[in-house]
Write an enzyme that holds these catalytic residues in place. Structure first.
Site, PDB file in Angstrom:
ATOM      1  N   ASP A   1      33.073  46.280 -26.151  1.00 29.07           N
ATOM      2  CA  ASP A   1      32.516  47.077 -25.052  1.00 29.07           C
ATOM      3  C   ASP A   1      33.195  48.442 -24.986  1.00 29.07           C
ATOM      4  O   ASP A   1      34.368  48.570 -25.337  1.00 29.07           O
ATOM      5  CB  ASP A   1      32.714  46.306 -23.734  1.00 29.07           C
ATOM      6  CG  ASP A   1      31.805  46.822 -22.633  1.00 29.07           C
ATOM      7  OD1 ASP A   1      30.882  47.607 -22.932  1.00 29.07           O
ATOM      8  OD2 ASP A   1      32.020  46.438 -21.472  1.00 29.07           O
TER       9      ASP A   1
ATOM     10  N   HIS B   1      28.252  54.367 -30.533  1.00 26.06           N
ATOM     11  CA  HIS B   1      27.900  53.175 -31.313  1.00 26.06           C
ATOM     12  C   HIS B   1      28.267  53.376 -32.785  1.00 26.06           C
ATOM     13  O   HIS B   1      28.730  52.442 -33.440  1.00 26.06           O
ATOM     14  CB  HIS B   1      26.407  52.862 -31.159  1.00 26.06           C
ATOM     15  CG  HIS B   1      26.027  52.476 -29.756  1.00 26.06           C
ATOM     16  ND1 HIS B   1      26.762  51.577 -29.016  1.00 26.06           N
ATOM     17  CD2 HIS B   1      25.006  52.856 -28.952  1.00 26.06           C
ATOM     18  CE1 HIS B   1      26.209  51.433 -27.818  1.00 26.06           C
ATOM     19  NE2 HIS B   1      25.147  52.208 -27.755  1.00 26.06           N
TER      20      HIS B   1
ATOM     21  N   LEU C   1      36.919  35.116 -45.128  1.00 22.73           N
ATOM     22  CA  LEU C   1      36.563  35.225 -43.705  1.00 22.73           C
ATOM     23  C   LEU C   1      35.078  34.940 -43.487  1.00 22.73           C
ATOM     24  O   LEU C   1      34.232  35.437 -44.239  1.00 22.73           O
ATOM     25  CB  LEU C   1      36.874  36.657 -43.239  1.00 22.73           C
ATOM     26  CG  LEU C   1      36.445  37.014 -41.819  1.00 22.73           C
ATOM     27  CD1 LEU C   1      37.403  36.410 -40.802  1.00 22.73           C
ATOM     28  CD2 LEU C   1      36.373  38.527 -41.624  1.00 22.73           C
TER      29      LEU C   1
END
Ligand code: FPP
Length: 254
Positions: free
Chosen positions: A24, A41, A135
Site C-alpha cells: 500500500d 504504481h 521461491l
C-alpha cells in the site's frame, strides 16, 4: 565466522517460510512528488522486483503479493486500466528472468474478470515456471478473502452433490484444500506498508496465526533493507499458536 555471515546465518534460521504483503502507498508516494498515481504504481513494480529477489536470497519459500483486490475494481476506470497494463507488461518482461532464477509463479484470484490477454499471459508464466524449485511467487490479482471462501463453499457443495465429498468429512484441512493457496504453507508473516492497520479482505482464512507487521513506509520505498528489517522484527516475536509461553518453550527444546 565473520560477524556479517554469523548475522546472516542467524537471520536464515528465523526466516518465515511464507511472507504475505499488502503493498500500500503507491498513490501517496506519487502525490508527495506531485506525480500522477500511475508513477507510484510504476515505482511500486520496481519494489516488487527488489523484494522478490531479496526474498529468494533469504530462503523464503513463498511470497504472496496483494496486487489487486476484488474491491480495487471500483477505482476510476483509468487507474484500473493502468494497473492491468502494468501487470501485463511486467509479466511479459519478467517471466523469463524469474524462470531463470528458478522462481515458480502462481496466480490467485478471480481470473474471469481479467482481460483474455492477461489471463493467457498468467497461464503461460505459470506453465513456464511450474517445475521450478526456488521461491514460489504468488500474485493475488482480482483476489478477495471472501471471494476465496465463497468459491470454496461453492465447490465443496458441488462435490457433495456429485457424491465426491462427504459433508461429514468437511474439516479445517478439507476446507484449506478448496482454497486458493492449496498445497502451500500458510503465511507466517503479513506485512502491510503505507501505515494503515487493516487486513482489507486479504487471506482471511490463512492469516489466522500469522504475525502482523504494519509499517509506515510507502510501498515504493520498501526494498531489500526494509524486508530484512521486517524479518528481524518477525524473529523477535514469540509465536504461541494458542499455547502458553511455557509450552512453547518445551516444544522448542524438544
Ligand atoms: C496500493 O497503493 C497499491 C495497489 C492497489 C497496486 C499494487 C500494484 C503494484 C505494486 C504494481 C506492480 C505489481 C505487480 C505484481 C507487477 P494505493 O494506490 O492504494 O496507494 P495509496 O493508498 O497511497 O493511494
Amino acid at each position: 565466522m565473520s560477524d556479517v555471515s554469523a548475522e546472516r546465518n542467524d537471520r536464515r534460521r528465523h526466516v518465515p517460510r511464507h511472507i504475505a504483503i499488502v503493498m500500500d502507498g503507491n498513490g501517496r508516494w506519487a502525490k508527495a512528488r506531485m506525480m500522477p498515481r500511475q508513477a507510484g504504481h510504476r515505482a511500486g513494480a520496481e519494489s516488487v522486483r527488489q523484494v522478490v529477489e531479496a526474498a529468494g536470497k533469504m530462503g523464503v519459500e513463498v511470497l504472496t503479493l496483494f496486487a489487486f483486490s476484488s474491491e480495487n475494481w471500483s477505482r476510476p476506470q483509468e487507474e484500473v486500466s493502468v494497473l492491468m497494463d502494468l501487470f501485463l507488461r511486467t509479466l511479459e518482461k519478467e517471466s523469463v528472468r524469474l524462470h531463470e532464477h528458478n522462481v515458480r509463479i502462481r496466480m490467485i484470484g478471480d481470473r474471469a474478470r481479467l482481460s483474455r490477454r492477461l489471463q493467457e499471459q498468467m497461464a503461460s508464466a505459470e506453465a513456464l515456471t511450474a517445475d521450478n524449485t526456488g521461491l514460489t511467487l504468488v500474485i493475488a490479482a482480482s483476489y478477495g478473502g471472501r471471494w476465496d471462501l465463497a468459491r470454496a463453499a461453492r465447490r465443496m457443495a458441488q462435490d457433495a452433490r456429485d457424491g465426491q465429498l462427504d459433508p461429514n468429512e468437511i474439516n479445517e484441512q478439507c476446507m484449506t484444500s478448496y482454497l486458493s493457496l492449496d498445497g502451500l504453507p500458510e503465511p507466517d508473516l503479513l506485512i502491510r506498508t503505507g501505515g494503515e492497520k487493516r487486513i482489507s479482505n486479504f487471506l482471511l482464512w490463512h492469516l489466522a496465526y500469522a504475525e502482523l507487521l504494519f509499517v509506515d513506509t510507502l510501498w515504493p520505498d520498501f526494498g531489500t533493507d526494509e524486508l530484512h528489517a521486517a524479518v528481524d522484527a518477525f524473529a523477535g516475536r514469540e509465536r504461541r499458536f494458542g499455547m502458553t509461553a511455557e509450552q512453547v518453550e518445551r516444544v522448542g527444546r524438544a
